[in-house]
Motif scaffolding. Structure first.
Motif, PDB file in Angstrom:
ATOM      1  N   ALA A   6       0.886  -3.026  -3.738  1.00 55.53           N
ATOM      2  CA  ALA A   6       0.556  -2.967  -5.157  1.00 55.53           C
ATOM      3  C   ALA A   6       0.921  -1.613  -5.740  1.00 55.53           C
ATOM      4  CB  ALA A   6      -0.939  -3.218  -5.360  1.00 55.53           C
ATOM      5  N   ALA A   7       1.279  -1.625  -7.016  1.00 53.94           N
ATOM      6  CA  ALA A   7       1.583  -0.394  -7.745  1.00 53.94           C
ATOM      7  C   ALA A   7       0.724  -0.355  -9.002  1.00 53.94           C
ATOM      8  CB  ALA A   7       3.055  -0.333  -8.112  1.00 53.94           C
ATOM      9  N   LEU A   8       0.507   0.854  -9.507  1.00 52.23           N
ATOM     10  CA  LEU A   8      -0.316   1.053 -10.701  1.00 52.23           C
ATOM     11  C   LEU A   8       0.475   1.839 -11.733  1.00 52.23           C
ATOM     12  CD1 LEU A   8      -3.053   0.999 -12.215  1.00 52.23           C
ATOM     13  CD2 LEU A   8      -3.683   3.078 -10.953  1.00 52.23           C
ATOM     14  N   PRO A  34       2.536   1.673  -2.423  1.00 52.83           N
ATOM     15  CA  PRO A  34       3.762   2.451  -2.232  1.00 52.83           C
ATOM     16  C   PRO A  34       3.982   3.500  -3.308  1.00 52.83           C
ATOM     17  CG  PRO A  34       4.180   0.097  -1.985  1.00 52.83           C
ATOM     18  CD  PRO A  34       2.820   0.244  -2.582  1.00 52.83           C
ATOM     19  N   ALA A  35       3.562   3.188  -4.561  1.00 53.77           N
ATOM     20  CA  ALA A  35       3.885   4.099  -5.655  1.00 53.77           C
ATOM     21  C   ALA A  35       2.979   3.847  -6.854  1.00 53.77           C
ATOM     22  CB  ALA A  35       5.351   3.930  -6.061  1.00 53.77           C
ATOM     23  N   PHE A  36       2.949   4.831  -7.751  1.00 56.02           N
ATOM     24  CA  PHE A  36       2.255   4.689  -9.025  1.00 56.02           C
ATOM     25  C   PHE A  36       3.022   5.464 -10.075  1.00 56.02           C
ATOM     26  CE2 PHE A  36       0.649   8.593  -7.262  1.00 56.02           C
ATOM     27  CZ  PHE A  36       0.383   9.431  -8.343  1.00 56.02           C
ATOM     28  N   ALA A  37       2.822   5.122 -11.344  1.00 54.94           N
ATOM     29  CA  ALA A  37       3.526   5.781 -12.441  1.00 54.94           C
ATOM     30  C   ALA A  37       2.526   6.369 -13.422  1.00 54.94           C
ATOM     31  CB  ALA A  37       4.438   4.785 -13.162  1.00 54.94           C
ATOM     32  N   LEU A  51      -4.475   8.940  -4.949  1.00 53.64           N
ATOM     33  CA  LEU A  51      -3.375   8.023  -4.665  1.00 53.64           C
ATOM     34  C   LEU A  51      -2.347   8.636  -3.720  1.00 53.64           C
ATOM     35  CD1 LEU A  51      -2.879   6.475  -8.220  1.00 53.64           C
ATOM     36  CD2 LEU A  51      -3.792   5.330  -6.196  1.00 53.64           C
ATOM     37  N   THR A  52      -1.988   9.887  -3.941  1.00 57.72           N
ATOM     38  CA  THR A  52      -0.998  10.513  -3.060  1.00 57.72           C
ATOM     39  C   THR A  52      -1.538  10.664  -1.644  1.00 57.72           C
ATOM     40  OG1 THR A  52      -1.705  12.700  -3.847  1.00 57.72           O
ATOM     41  CG2 THR A  52       0.222  11.703  -4.919  1.00 57.72           C
ATOM     42  N   ALA A  53      -2.855  10.840  -1.489  1.00 60.51           N
ATOM     43  CA  ALA A  53      -3.451  10.917  -0.158  1.00 60.51           C
ATOM     44  C   ALA A  53      -3.311   9.596   0.589  1.00 60.51           C
ATOM     45  CB  ALA A  53      -4.921  11.302  -0.263  1.00 60.51           C
ATOM     46  N   LEU A  54      -3.158   8.516  -0.157  1.00 62.19           N
ATOM     47  CA  LEU A  54      -2.952   7.198   0.461  1.00 62.19           C
ATOM     48  C   LEU A  54      -1.481   6.901   0.695  1.00 62.19           C
ATOM     49  CD1 LEU A  54      -5.557   5.196  -1.660  1.00 62.19           C
ATOM     50  CD2 LEU A  54      -5.711   5.678   0.799  1.00 62.19           C
ATOM     51  N   GLY A  55      -0.629   7.882   0.419  1.00 63.78           N
ATOM     52  CA  GLY A  55       0.801   7.711   0.668  1.00 63.78           C
ATOM     53  C   GLY A  55       1.597   7.198  -0.504  1.00 63.78           C
ATOM     54  N   HIS A  58       4.633   9.347  -6.552  1.00 63.53           N
ATOM     55  CA  HIS A  58       4.432   9.434  -7.998  1.00 63.53           C
ATOM     56  C   HIS A  58       5.754   9.315  -8.748  1.00 63.53           C
ATOM     57  CE1 HIS A  58       4.365  11.964 -11.764  1.00 63.53           C
ATOM     58  NE2 HIS A  58       3.579  10.952 -12.060  1.00 63.53           N
ATOM     59  N   TYR A  59       5.726   8.548  -9.839  1.00 63.01           N
ATOM     60  CA  TYR A  59       6.867   8.417 -10.743  1.00 63.01           C
ATOM     61  C   TYR A  59       6.385   8.628 -12.170  1.00 63.01           C
ATOM     62  CZ  TYR A  59       9.726   6.130  -7.104  1.00 63.01           C
ATOM     63  OH  TYR A  59      10.442   5.840  -5.962  1.00 63.01           O
ATOM     64  N   THR A  60       7.300   9.123 -13.012  1.00 63.80           N
ATOM     65  CA  THR A  60       7.019   9.128 -14.445  1.00 63.80           C
ATOM     66  C   THR A  60       7.657   7.922 -15.127  1.00 63.80           C
ATOM     67  OG1 THR A  60       8.922  10.583 -14.808  1.00 63.80           O
ATOM     68  CG2 THR A  60       6.752  11.633 -14.599  1.00 63.80           C
ATOM     69  N   ASP A  61       8.644   7.321 -14.487  1.00 67.30           N
ATOM     70  CA  ASP A  61       9.359   6.162 -15.026  1.00 67.30           C
ATOM     71  C   ASP A  61       8.974   4.927 -14.207  1.00 67.30           C
ATOM     72  OD1 ASP A  61      11.225   4.138 -15.616  1.00 67.30           O
ATOM     73  OD2 ASP A  61      12.808   5.593 -16.060  1.00 67.30           O
ATOM     74  N   TYR A  62       8.212   4.012 -14.825  1.00 66.16           N
ATOM     75  CA  TYR A  62       7.735   2.867 -14.048  1.00 66.16           C
ATOM     76  C   TYR A  62       8.871   1.915 -13.672  1.00 66.16           C
ATOM     77  CZ  TYR A  62       8.003  -0.381 -18.041  1.00 66.16           C
ATOM     78  OH  TYR A  62       8.444  -1.179 -19.069  1.00 66.16           O
ATOM     79  N   GLU A  63       9.919   1.821 -14.498  1.00 63.42           N
ATOM     80  CA  GLU A  63      11.043   0.961 -14.145  1.00 63.42           C
ATOM     81  C   GLU A  63      11.787   1.509 -12.932  1.00 63.42           C
ATOM     82  OE1 GLU A  63      13.484  -0.849 -17.212  1.00 63.42           O
ATOM     83  OE2 GLU A  63      12.174   0.033 -18.735  1.00 63.42           O
TER      84      GLU A  63
END
Length: 420
Positions: A6-8, A34-37, A51-55, A58-63
């Motif tokens: 899942a991503a957020l 895997p990732a979040f934006a 979130l980063t502690a869970l691996g 980080h992205y600023t662009d969700y696409e």
């Protein structure tokens, strides 16, 4: 059940609740993240670190995030209201299941665009109307479906909460009808009491999206705070089955009280309370069932994952079931033709920490009686209330605020055609 990926999108504001829910699921091995934006991660260091502690990357662009992580199963969208529709559509187009915050869209044309994208993608889209997931509300729906109180005739929702001036200062779109040129329509029924209105419609339509649609909507919208939207409202909607849906809300009460929905049938009544409790009254006998505390957001994640794994599992809040909600919301603005300012002579103030709450004492005293009688505020009558006319919602396809809507008094309709 397998482990889902899942991503957020969006970790601030209510997104922080999604961070907690996803973190708990990740720690239990139910999901991987895997990732979040997030555009402004520095504003939310606690959520970022969690979130980063869970691996999670980080992205600023969700696409770009989704392009880099095609293995993701579903995406939770917890951004400001105006971003829900474009992000939801794009995520579906890119081939991912979606859990989107409420309201999924504020205009019927935007909602229908999401529904079209969902159908084209073949993916699931769950709206985070988490109050649909509690065991008390599920029990209410089961009893209504079984005919426990006969044929449903009227559904009445009452929400009485306290919101200070600080509440409206917390974000640029709070209390606004538009922000940055986009519709927000932030008010009682589109934000804090959206769950209440949505559940009223579910009860009226036996959770069938086609039976939740309004034929007419009559509404009165008012403000006591210095905002564009409403902090006091009442709505009378009639479904195509002839069920009357009544909604009463105020955000200018001294304290938060437990919202409730009363469902009246030909044989009796069932009342559902936000504290996960139902009360059934038939023939002079009363039955009370309390289901205790639940993690309602967790329920929504669980339900979505079950539905992804098994197509026979129905979603608690599929995007299609939001049509009735959005149509009633749009119809409320069409009917009211203005958010009217209540004169300060009817308003008092009280301190609330470092802020101030504006109060409307007469409504605090009389709102339950108005609800019990099925009266709009102008029908009580309260001296500050102005009558309105019902708006026809048959074949309604496009919403647009009339020019000058945010100002006092009635304005001519926008002239936008609402025919299919």
């Amino acid at each position: 059940m397998r482990t889902f990926k899942a991503a957020l999108v969006g970790i601030g504001g209510f997104g922080s609740s999604h961070v907690r829910a996803m973190s708990e699921l990740a720690q239990e091995g139910r999901i991987e993240i895997p990732a979040f934006a997030e555009l402004q991660p520095d504003r939310f260091p606690e959520q970022f670190e969690r979130l980063t502690a869970l691996g999670a990357a980080h992205y600023t662009d969700y696409e770009q995030m989704l392009a880099d992580h095609p293995e993701i199963d579903f995406v939770a969208i917890a951004t400001p209201i105006a971003a829900h529709k474009p992000m939801c559509v794009r995520v579906l187009e890119m081939g991912f299941h979606v859990l989107v915050e409420k309201p999924p869209a504020v205009t019927i044309q935007d909602l229908d665009e999401i529904i079209a994208a969902r159908k084209a993608s073949g993916k699931l889209c769950q709206v985070d109307f988490q109050n649909t997931s509690g065991r008390a509300f599920r029990e209410l729906l089961d009893r209504l479906h079984a005919g426990a109180i006969g044929e449903v005739k009227r559904v009445t929702g009452v929400g009485i909460w306290s919101r200070s001036k600080a509440y409206y200062a917390r974000t640029p779109w709070a209390g606004k009808l538009t922000n940055g040129g986009k519709y927000v329509l932030d008010g009682t029924f589109n934000n804090p009491f959206a769950h209440l209105l949505n559940n009223c419609l579910l009860a009226a339509g036996d959770a069938d999206p086609s039976r939740m649609l309004p034929q007419t909507v009559q509404a009165e919208l008012y403000r006591v705070n210095d905002i564009e939207g409403d902090d006091v409202s009442c709505i009378r909607a009639v479904t195509h089955d002839g069920v009357e849906v009544l909604f009463y809300a105020m955000l200018c009460h001294p304290a938060n009280e437990t919202p409730f929905i009363a469902v009246e049938g030909t044989l009796g009544e069932i009342v559902w309370h936000y504290d996960n409790r139902i009360v059934q009254r038939i023939g002079g006998e009363e039955e009370v069932r309390s289901f205790g505390e639940e993690n309602l957001m967790r329920n929504m994640y669980d339900n979505l994952m079950q539905a992804i794994a098994n197509p026979d599992v129905p979603l608690f809040a599929p995007i299609e079931a939001s049509r009735g909600f959005v149509l009633v919301s749009n119809g409320a603005y069409e009917s009211s033709q203005a958010v009217r300012t209540i004169s300060g002579s009817f308003v008092t103030e009280q301190e609330a920490g470092d802020s101030i709450i504006r109060l409307l004492p007469a409504l605090s005293e009389g709102i339950r009686e108005a609800a019990s009688q099925g009266l709009l505020y102008s029908e009580v009558p309260f001296p500050w209330a102005k009558p309105t006319e019902p708006a026809r919602m048959d074949a309604y396809r496009h919403f647009e605020l009339p020019p000058g809507y945010a100002t006092e008094g009635r304005t001519p309709p926008s002239g936008v055609p609402n025919q299919a």
